[in-house]
Design an enzyme around this catalytic site. Sequence first.
Site, PDB file in Angstrom:
ATOM      1  N   GLU A  62      48.044 -51.486  36.752  1.00  0.00           N
ATOM      2  CA  GLU A  62      47.250 -50.676  35.845  1.00  0.00           C
ATOM      3  C   GLU A  62      45.772 -49.999  36.505  1.00  0.00           C
ATOM      4  OE1 GLU A  62      48.691 -53.442  34.680  1.00  0.00           O
ATOM      5  OE2 GLU A  62      50.254 -52.568  33.492  1.00  0.00           O
ATOM      6  N   SER A  90      38.552 -65.383  40.200  1.00  0.00           N
ATOM      7  CA  SER A  90      38.821 -64.968  38.813  1.00  0.00           C
ATOM      8  C   SER A  90      38.689 -66.119  37.890  1.00  0.00           C
ATOM      9  CB  SER A  90      40.541 -64.973  38.871  1.00  0.00           C
ATOM     10  OG  SER A  90      40.893 -63.901  39.731  1.00  0.00           O
ATOM     11  N   GLU A 111      41.216 -57.520  51.148  1.00  0.00           N
ATOM     12  CA  GLU A 111      42.658 -58.063  50.311  1.00  0.00           C
ATOM     13  C   GLU A 111      43.735 -56.995  50.238  1.00  0.00           C
ATOM     14  OE1 GLU A 111      42.280 -60.072  46.792  1.00  0.00           O
ATOM     15  OE2 GLU A 111      44.077 -61.095  47.055  1.00  0.00           O
ATOM     16  N   GLY A 128      37.355 -68.616  44.796  1.00  0.00           N
ATOM     17  CA  GLY A 128      37.186 -68.885  43.435  1.00  0.00           C
ATOM     18  C   GLY A 128      36.429 -67.551  42.778  1.00  0.00           C
TER      19      GLY A 128
HETATM   20  C1  FAD Z   1      49.831 -64.438  43.097  1.00  0.00           C
HETATM   21  C2  FAD Z   1      48.292 -64.434  42.419  1.00  0.00           C
HETATM   22  C3  FAD Z   1      47.393 -64.840  43.179  1.00  0.00           C
HETATM   23  C4  FAD Z   1      46.216 -65.067  42.960  1.00  0.00           C
HETATM   24  N1  FAD Z   1      45.182 -65.498  43.668  1.00  0.00           N
HETATM   25  C5  FAD Z   1      43.802 -65.502  43.269  1.00  0.00           C
HETATM   26  C6  FAD Z   1      42.932 -66.370  44.089  1.00  0.00           C
HETATM   27  O1  FAD Z   1      43.327 -66.820  45.132  1.00  0.00           O
HETATM   28  N2  FAD Z   1      41.602 -66.124  43.665  1.00  0.00           N
HETATM   29  C7  FAD Z   1      41.416 -65.638  42.620  1.00  0.00           C
HETATM   30  O2  FAD Z   1      40.025 -65.682  42.167  1.00  0.00           O
HETATM   31  N3  FAD Z   1      42.226 -64.849  41.786  1.00  0.00           N
HETATM   32  C8  FAD Z   1      43.505 -64.975  42.055  1.00  0.00           C
HETATM   33  N4  FAD Z   1      44.372 -64.253  41.640  1.00  0.00           N
HETATM   34  C9  FAD Z   1      43.866 -63.670  40.076  1.00  0.00           C
HETATM   35  C10 FAD Z   1      44.252 -62.127  39.813  1.00  0.00           C
HETATM   36  O3  FAD Z   1      43.075 -61.521  40.931  1.00  0.00           O
HETATM   37  C11 FAD Z   1      44.065 -61.705  38.518  1.00  0.00           C
HETATM   38  O4  FAD Z   1      45.102 -62.297  37.983  1.00  0.00           O
HETATM   39  C12 FAD Z   1      44.062 -60.295  38.381  1.00  0.00           C
HETATM   40  O5  FAD Z   1      42.783 -59.645  38.890  1.00  0.00           O
HETATM   41  C13 FAD Z   1      44.110 -59.776  36.963  1.00  0.00           C
HETATM   42  O6  FAD Z   1      43.113 -60.514  36.057  1.00  0.00           O
HETATM   43  P1  FAD Z   1      43.833 -61.392  34.731  1.00  0.00           P
HETATM   44  O7  FAD Z   1      44.879 -62.190  35.163  1.00  0.00           O
HETATM   45  O8  FAD Z   1      42.674 -61.977  34.149  1.00  0.00           O
HETATM   46  O9  FAD Z   1      44.246 -60.347  33.779  1.00  0.00           O
HETATM   47  P2  FAD Z   1      43.559 -59.290  32.895  1.00  0.00           P
HETATM   48  O10 FAD Z   1      42.501 -58.596  33.701  1.00  0.00           O
HETATM   49  O11 FAD Z   1      43.076 -60.019  31.668  1.00  0.00           O
HETATM   50  O12 FAD Z   1      44.675 -58.171  32.650  1.00  0.00           O
HETATM   51  C14 FAD Z   1      45.529 -58.343  31.469  1.00  0.00           C
HETATM   52  C15 FAD Z   1      46.195 -56.914  31.346  1.00  0.00           C
HETATM   53  O13 FAD Z   1      45.320 -55.836  30.837  1.00  0.00           O
HETATM   54  C16 FAD Z   1      45.237 -54.887  31.861  1.00  0.00           C
HETATM   55  N5  FAD Z   1      44.016 -54.280  32.062  1.00  0.00           N
HETATM   56  C17 FAD Z   1      42.914 -54.927  32.478  1.00  0.00           C
HETATM   57  N6  FAD Z   1      41.887 -54.039  32.324  1.00  0.00           N
HETATM   58  C18 FAD Z   1      42.280 -52.904  32.499  1.00  0.00           C
HETATM   59  C19 FAD Z   1      41.665 -51.552  32.660  1.00  0.00           C
HETATM   60  N7  FAD Z   1      40.490 -51.271  32.953  1.00  0.00           N
HETATM   61  N8  FAD Z   1      42.618 -50.520  32.479  1.00  0.00           N
HETATM   62  C20 FAD Z   1      43.996 -50.491  32.376  1.00  0.00           C
HETATM   63  N9  FAD Z   1      44.587 -51.839  32.045  1.00  0.00           N
HETATM   64  C21 FAD Z   1      43.680 -53.017  32.198  1.00  0.00           C
HETATM   65  C22 FAD Z   1      45.727 -55.415  33.135  1.00  0.00           C
HETATM   66  O14 FAD Z   1      46.542 -54.575  33.840  1.00  0.00           O
HETATM   67  C23 FAD Z   1      46.869 -56.414  32.773  1.00  0.00           C
HETATM   68  O15 FAD Z   1      48.192 -55.810  32.279  1.00  0.00           O
HETATM   69  C24 FAD Z   1      45.715 -64.273  41.679  1.00  0.00           C
HETATM   70  C25 FAD Z   1      46.672 -63.786  40.804  1.00  0.00           C
HETATM   71  C26 FAD Z   1      48.253 -63.629  41.321  1.00  0.00           C
HETATM   72  C27 FAD Z   1      49.144 -63.194  40.259  1.00  0.00           C
END
Ligand code: FAD
Length: 393
Positions: A376, A129, A244, A127
Amino acid sequence: MAEQDLDAFRSELRVWLEQHVPADLSPENAANLADDERIRRLRAWQRTLADARWIGITWPREYGGRAAGIAEQIVYVEEMARARAPEIVGTLGIGIAGPPILAYGTDEQKRRFAHRILTAEDLWCFGFSEPGAGSDLASLRTTAVLDGDHFVVNGQKVWTTLGHHADWCMLLARTDPDTKRAKGISCLLVDMKSPGIEVRPLRQMTGDAEFNEMFFDNVRVPRANLLGELHEGWQIAVAALQNERGILYVVSMQILLKQARDRLIEMARARDAGRDPLLRQELARVYLGTEIFRLTCQRTLDKLLRMGMPGPEASIIKLHWTELTQAMPRVGMAMLGPAGLLYDTPAPAKKGNPQEFMQHGFLATPAASIASGTSEIMRGIIAMQVLGLPRGT
Ligand SMILES: Cc1cc2nc3c(=O)[nH]c(=O)nc-3n(C[C@H](O)[C@H](O)[C@H](O)COP(=O)(O)OP(=O)(O)OC[C@H]3O[C@@H](n4cnc5c(N)ncnc54)[C@H](O)[C@@H]3O)c2cc1C
């Protein structure tokens, strides 16, 4: 470990796998089982591995491991792939939750959790994100407020892989409301059966539902389940995320990539795709990409064997793996043409035949550039920490 000891280790494991791998639980067969039945069978398989100490082999002996080194772990992954052994259902516990529990946990926590992670009696989820905190994890808003000898947790998590099957959750929550960033976050070990937790599966475009939204409504977590120090959970989160993206995951990824490449080439041969110059070029690109990936992995592994840590180069591997794993089903779909559009969803994906394997991969692999840190973010790490470029504005 000496070369001949490593050979002996390989033979012992190979023989054991020949005798114990359940033929009806190969990755393709397992994908066709109903979700609950698949998890039940995979838990049983992991128990068999644990009973013979063939899981979590790098863990200390007292918790069920073999105190094995990196070289044995590499052999282990290779042999598991060679034997087409079933997937390890407790990977998140073994690879990501377990190491910080062993490093930061109290003796009581280690005794309570470590062995059950290996046997798959307990499956773990993460838990971390939240809807407004992914890449920028330190902005998370879930709170845990101390009330006597319990924390009271409120908030929402999202994308929680395996949350619907997990027994325990490694949860990040803000315990100091006066701090906004990394300071003031704590890491709690939360029993998923606690009252007040609601898990809602999220269905993906493949038809699978592997991850979830999780809601915490006044969930009481004993203070004894705090991992590490109060307000000091950030370093644990960083350690968990490094695991990870860790190199041993990468070795498994290398093997999966090679298997996917073999299937792509097999399909190309069967369809005589080499006659098409554009497809031929794409196939060559994928083939060379996987070879370069293999060599990059070897170079990083060499550094790991000599220096103990892969360093930020792991981000190069994650990024390259993402690009290859997405490219292969794209080429496969180009080969299939309009037939590729016929996909039976939301039925469980049958990844057995090459066509379904490519279709499923085409829909599943966009997640690769998001999970475990987006592409990114990986590029940012490579730019600043590998190439030494200045931080952008
Ligand atoms: C298959 C899968 C399994 C997952 N499993 C888990 C899990 O078990 N537990 C958990 O906690 N999370 C999990 N996640 C979540 C994952 O860690 C997040 O989706 C990921 O860290 C991106 O965060 P976000 O989705 O909030 O996107 P955001 O962080 O909101 O990003 C949106 C966009 O902005 C870009 N961006 C953001 N910040 C920057 C920066 N500083 N520089 C350049 N570009 C940037 C990103 O690259 C992306 O394109 C999982 C995700 C997936 C797809």
